[in-house]
Design a protein around this motif. Structure first.
Motif, PDB file in Angstrom:
ATOM      1  N   GLU A 272      -2.898   0.138 -12.440  1.00  0.00           N
ATOM      2  CA  GLU A 272      -3.732  -1.060 -12.323  1.00  0.00           C
ATOM      3  C   GLU A 272      -2.884  -2.284 -12.003  1.00  0.00           C
ATOM      4  OE1 GLU A 272      -7.101   0.453 -15.568  1.00  0.00           O
ATOM      5  OE2 GLU A 272      -5.596  -1.046 -16.121  1.00  0.00           O
ATOM      6  N   ASP A 273      -1.744  -2.399 -12.691  1.00  0.00           N
ATOM      7  CA  ASP A 273      -0.862  -3.541 -12.459  1.00  0.00           C
ATOM      8  C   ASP A 273      -0.329  -3.537 -11.032  1.00  0.00           C
ATOM      9  OD1 ASP A 273      -1.290  -4.193 -15.097  1.00  0.00           O
ATOM     10  OD2 ASP A 273       0.645  -3.416 -15.804  1.00  0.00           O
ATOM     11  N   VAL A 274       0.097  -2.358 -10.565  1.00  0.00           N
ATOM     12  CA  VAL A 274       0.672  -2.242  -9.225  1.00  0.00           C
ATOM     13  C   VAL A 274      -0.370  -2.552  -8.153  1.00  0.00           C
ATOM     14  CG1 VAL A 274       1.539  -0.575  -7.518  1.00  0.00           C
ATOM     15  CG2 VAL A 274       2.548  -0.672  -9.806  1.00  0.00           C
ATOM     16  N   TRP A 275      -1.536  -1.911  -8.245  1.00  0.00           N
ATOM     17  CA  TRP A 275      -2.524  -2.090  -7.184  1.00  0.00           C
ATOM     18  C   TRP A 275      -3.181  -3.462  -7.248  1.00  0.00           C
ATOM     19  CZ3 TRP A 275      -2.163   0.482  -3.015  1.00  0.00           C
ATOM     20  CH2 TRP A 275      -1.638   1.782  -3.027  1.00  0.00           C
ATOM     21  N   THR A 276      -3.261  -4.051  -8.422  1.00  0.00           N
ATOM     22  CA  THR A 276      -3.748  -5.428  -8.519  1.00  0.00           C
ATOM     23  C   THR A 276      -2.832  -6.364  -7.741  1.00  0.00           C
ATOM     24  OG1 THR A 276      -4.846  -5.111 -10.658  1.00  0.00           O
ATOM     25  CG2 THR A 276      -4.194  -7.360 -10.085  1.00  0.00           C
ATOM     26  N   ASP A 277      -1.523  -6.178  -7.895  1.00  0.00           N
ATOM     27  CA  ASP A 277      -0.551  -7.010  -7.170  1.00  0.00           C
ATOM     28  C   ASP A 277      -0.635  -6.786  -5.658  1.00  0.00           C
ATOM     29  OD1 ASP A 277       0.334  -8.073  -9.541  1.00  0.00           O
ATOM     30  OD2 ASP A 277       2.136  -6.837  -9.674  1.00  0.00           O
TER      31      ASP A 277
ATOM     32  N   VAL B 257      -5.932  13.045   4.440  1.00  0.00           N
ATOM     33  CA  VAL B 257      -6.430  12.287   3.297  1.00  0.00           C
ATOM     34  C   VAL B 257      -5.520  12.498   2.091  1.00  0.00           C
ATOM     35  CG1 VAL B 257      -8.332  12.105   1.634  1.00  0.00           C
ATOM     36  CG2 VAL B 257      -8.835  12.284   4.076  1.00  0.00           C
ATOM     37  N   GLU B 258      -5.159  13.752   1.853  1.00  0.00           N
ATOM     38  CA  GLU B 258      -4.336  14.078   0.686  1.00  0.00           C
ATOM     39  C   GLU B 258      -2.911  13.546   0.820  1.00  0.00           C
ATOM     40  OE1 GLU B 258      -5.470  15.232  -2.058  1.00  0.00           O
ATOM     41  OE2 GLU B 258      -7.484  15.586  -1.280  1.00  0.00           O
ATOM     42  N   LEU B 259      -2.355  13.640   2.006  1.00  0.00           N
ATOM     43  CA  LEU B 259      -0.990  13.158   2.204  1.00  0.00           C
ATOM     44  C   LEU B 259      -0.921  11.649   2.037  1.00  0.00           C
ATOM     45  CD1 LEU B 259       0.212  15.355   5.215  1.00  0.00           C
ATOM     46  CD2 LEU B 259       0.698  15.664   2.772  1.00  0.00           C
ATOM     47  N   GLN B 260      -1.965  10.956   2.439  1.00  0.00           N
ATOM     48  CA  GLN B 260      -1.969   9.511   2.224  1.00  0.00           C
ATOM     49  C   GLN B 260      -2.005   9.195   0.731  1.00  0.00           C
ATOM     50  OE1 GLN B 260      -5.401   6.891   3.284  1.00  0.00           O
ATOM     51  NE2 GLN B 260      -3.884   5.846   4.574  1.00  0.00           N
ATOM     52  N   ALA B 261      -2.773   9.958  -0.039  1.00  0.00           N
ATOM     53  CA  ALA B 261      -2.803   9.752  -1.487  1.00  0.00           C
ATOM     54  C   ALA B 261      -1.433  10.013  -2.099  1.00  0.00           C
ATOM     55  CB  ALA B 261      -3.864  10.645  -2.128  1.00  0.00           C
ATOM     56  N   ASP B 262      -0.706  10.992  -1.570  1.00  0.00           N
ATOM     57  CA  ASP B 262       0.669  11.230  -2.018  1.00  0.00           C
ATOM     58  C   ASP B 262       1.557  10.031  -1.696  1.00  0.00           C
ATOM     59  OD1 ASP B 262       0.499  13.755  -3.222  1.00  0.00           O
ATOM     60  OD2 ASP B 262       0.671  14.795  -1.304  1.00  0.00           O
ATOM     61  N   CYS B 263       1.385   9.475  -0.509  1.00  0.00           N
ATOM     62  CA  CYS B 263       2.166   8.308  -0.104  1.00  0.00           C
ATOM     63  C   CYS B 263       1.846   7.119  -0.999  1.00  0.00           C
ATOM     64  CB  CYS B 263       1.899   7.985   1.356  1.00  0.00           C
ATOM     65  SG  CYS B 263       2.976   6.705   2.047  1.00  0.00           S
ATOM     66  N   TYR B 264       0.567   6.928  -1.310  1.00  0.00           N
ATOM     67  CA  TYR B 264       0.174   5.843  -2.214  1.00  0.00           C
ATOM     68  C   TYR B 264       0.794   6.041  -3.598  1.00  0.00           C
ATOM     69  CZ  TYR B 264      -3.367   4.071   1.066  1.00  0.00           C
ATOM     70  OH  TYR B 264      -4.011   3.522   2.148  1.00  0.00           O
ATOM     71  N   ALA B 265       0.877   7.285  -4.049  1.00  0.00           N
ATOM     72  CA  ALA B 265       1.543   7.563  -5.322  1.00  0.00           C
ATOM     73  C   ALA B 265       3.017   7.171  -5.233  1.00  0.00           C
ATOM     74  CB  ALA B 265       1.405   9.036  -5.693  1.00  0.00           C
ATOM     75  N   GLY B 266       3.623   7.383  -4.065  1.00  0.00           N
ATOM     76  CA  GLY B 266       5.001   6.972  -3.857  1.00  0.00           C
ATOM     77  C   GLY B 266       5.169   5.457  -3.888  1.00  0.00           C
ATOM     78  N   VAL B 267       4.206   4.745  -3.310  1.00  0.00           N
ATOM     79  CA  VAL B 267       4.231   3.275  -3.359  1.00  0.00           C
ATOM     80  C   VAL B 267       4.184   2.811  -4.809  1.00  0.00           C
ATOM     81  CG1 VAL B 267       2.932   1.183  -2.810  1.00  0.00           C
ATOM     82  CG2 VAL B 267       3.232   2.964  -1.068  1.00  0.00           C
ATOM     83  N   TRP B 268       3.310   3.425  -5.595  1.00  0.00           N
ATOM     84  CA  TRP B 268       3.238   3.103  -7.023  1.00  0.00           C
ATOM     85  C   TRP B 268       4.579   3.373  -7.700  1.00  0.00           C
ATOM     86  CZ3 TRP B 268       3.857   7.131 -10.575  1.00  0.00           C
ATOM     87  CH2 TRP B 268       3.784   6.741 -11.919  1.00  0.00           C
ATOM     88  N   ALA B 269       5.212   4.497  -7.385  1.00  0.00           N
ATOM     89  CA  ALA B 269       6.505   4.829  -7.978  1.00  0.00           C
ATOM     90  C   ALA B 269       7.553   3.778  -7.624  1.00  0.00           C
ATOM     91  CB  ALA B 269       6.961   6.210  -7.518  1.00  0.00           C
ATOM     92  N   ASN B 270       7.533   3.299  -6.377  1.00  0.00           N
ATOM     93  CA  ASN B 270       8.461   2.257  -5.952  1.00  0.00           C
ATOM     94  C   ASN B 270       8.300   1.007  -6.810  1.00  0.00           C
ATOM     95  OD1 ASN B 270       8.645  -0.410  -4.254  1.00  0.00           O
ATOM     96  ND2 ASN B 270      10.057   0.986  -3.217  1.00  0.00           N
ATOM     97  N   ARG B 271       7.064   0.584  -7.015  1.00  0.00           N
ATOM     98  CA  ARG B 271       6.814  -0.644  -7.779  1.00  0.00           C
ATOM     99  C   ARG B 271       7.166  -0.471  -9.251  1.00  0.00           C
ATOM    100  NH1 ARG B 271       3.979  -4.372  -4.499  1.00  0.00           N
ATOM    101  NH2 ARG B 271       4.134  -3.567  -2.367  1.00  0.00           N
TER     102      ARG B 271
END
Length: 312
Positions: A116-121, A227-241
């Motif tokens: 929530e914190d990551v995606w809010t930002d 669709v699934e690979l993009q969700a994996d990438c988004y999980a990676g973005v969250w991990a970065n933050r």
């Protein structure tokens, strides 16, 4: 993963031991279109039942097949067809057979809070407001607006009620059966499902449903992979933050990459049937899943997660 300083999300609905049982009345979702970008401005959010996530992969359930199960097949639906659905009564977020605030719930609540914190930002930087997804903890079986959720369903995101569902017993399966232990592997599962919620807000999931209606099964499967690979990438973005906040420990990213590798379509098919059938892939190969997670992690940039190349 360091979670000591992370707040717990208030959006965890604990139904464990709640006895919510099976489905209510008949149910037909309404398919509505959407746009692109982060996120839709005033547009209709997805109202189709796409059970996407990694849970089906563990138990051999194709998300397109599950979509047909809960919608009664392909085609368009009208809002009136949704009238028979009666949602499960709320547990108030406190009902549980394992304790009001046990370690499992605390972990999930903190990981969800971090998403929530990551995606809010991220949304704020784009001039938008992030609408958080609730997460439902259940044991054995419960009801969702997308249909009956059971342990065999695995973790999934339901666009109709915009909730993530997970039975924590799945984590034992992830560790024992698929050789993907570690708290960050577990966090990756949640971040992936939240990634589908972000796609929902962006209008990607309704566009996916619209496009797949006129596709062959093989083409629809190929689009599902994206669709699934993009969700994996988004999980990676969250991990970065989260890494920027000092929350990651040595070996955490390796845990996530190992989990992504273990649940690739090719790895699952080799393990379960001894032969790989690429045209049946719906989530991507081990190499693809780990590559897109790594891309999100290394860049921390949502714009680098476009797996569709203009298709959506």
């Amino acid at each position: 993963m360091r979670l000591d300083g992370q707040r717990e999300s208030d959006n965890v609905e604990d139904r464990r031991g709640g006895g919510t049982g099976g489905l209510g009345g008949g149910f037909r979702p309404a398919g509505m279109g959407g746009g692109r970008g982060i996120p839709l401005r005033g547009g209709s959010l997805v109202t189709i039942a796409v059970l996407v996530g990694i849970g089906w992969l563990v138990f051999g359930i194709n998300p397109l097949q599950m979509l047909a199960m809960v919608t009664g097949g392909g085609g368009s639906f009208t809002q009136s067809e949704d009238a028979g659905y009666q949602p499960a009564p709320s547990s108030g977020g406190t009902q549980t057979g394992a304790g009001v605030n046990d370690a499992g719930k605390q972990f999930v609540s903190k990981v969800l809070g971090s998403t929530e914190d990551v995606w809010t930002d991220i949304f704020k930087s784009a001039g938008e407001t992030y609408a958080a997804t609730p997460l439902v903890l259940f044991s054995g079986m419960t009801r969702s607006a997308c249909g009956q959720a059971s342990a065999a369903s695995g973790p999934f995101y339901c666009p109709l009620d915009k909730k993530v569902y997970i039975d924590l017993a799945f984590y034992d399966e992830l560790k024992r059966r698929f050789g993907a232990p570690g708290d960050f592997a577990q966090a990756y599962v949640i971040a992936h499902e939240v990634g589908h919620h972000v796609q929902d807000l962006q209008g990607i999931l309704p566009k996916f449903n619209e496009m797949r209606q006129g596709m062959s099964k093989a083409d629809a499967n190929a689009l599902s992979v994206k669709v699934e690979l993009q969700a994996d990438c988004y999980a990676g973005v969250w991990a970065n933050r989260t890494d920027q906040k000092g929350m990651l420990e040595a070996g955490d990213i390796d845990e996530a990459l190992n989990a992504a590798t273990q649940i690739g379509d090719d790895a699952i098919q080799k393990r379960t049937q001894g032969v790989v059938v690429p045209e049946s892939f719906t989530h991507g190969t081990s190499a693809q899943r780990s590559t897109w997670f790594k891309r999100g992690y290394q860049t921390g940039d949502v714009s680098q997660c476009n797996t569709f190349q203009g298709q959506i």
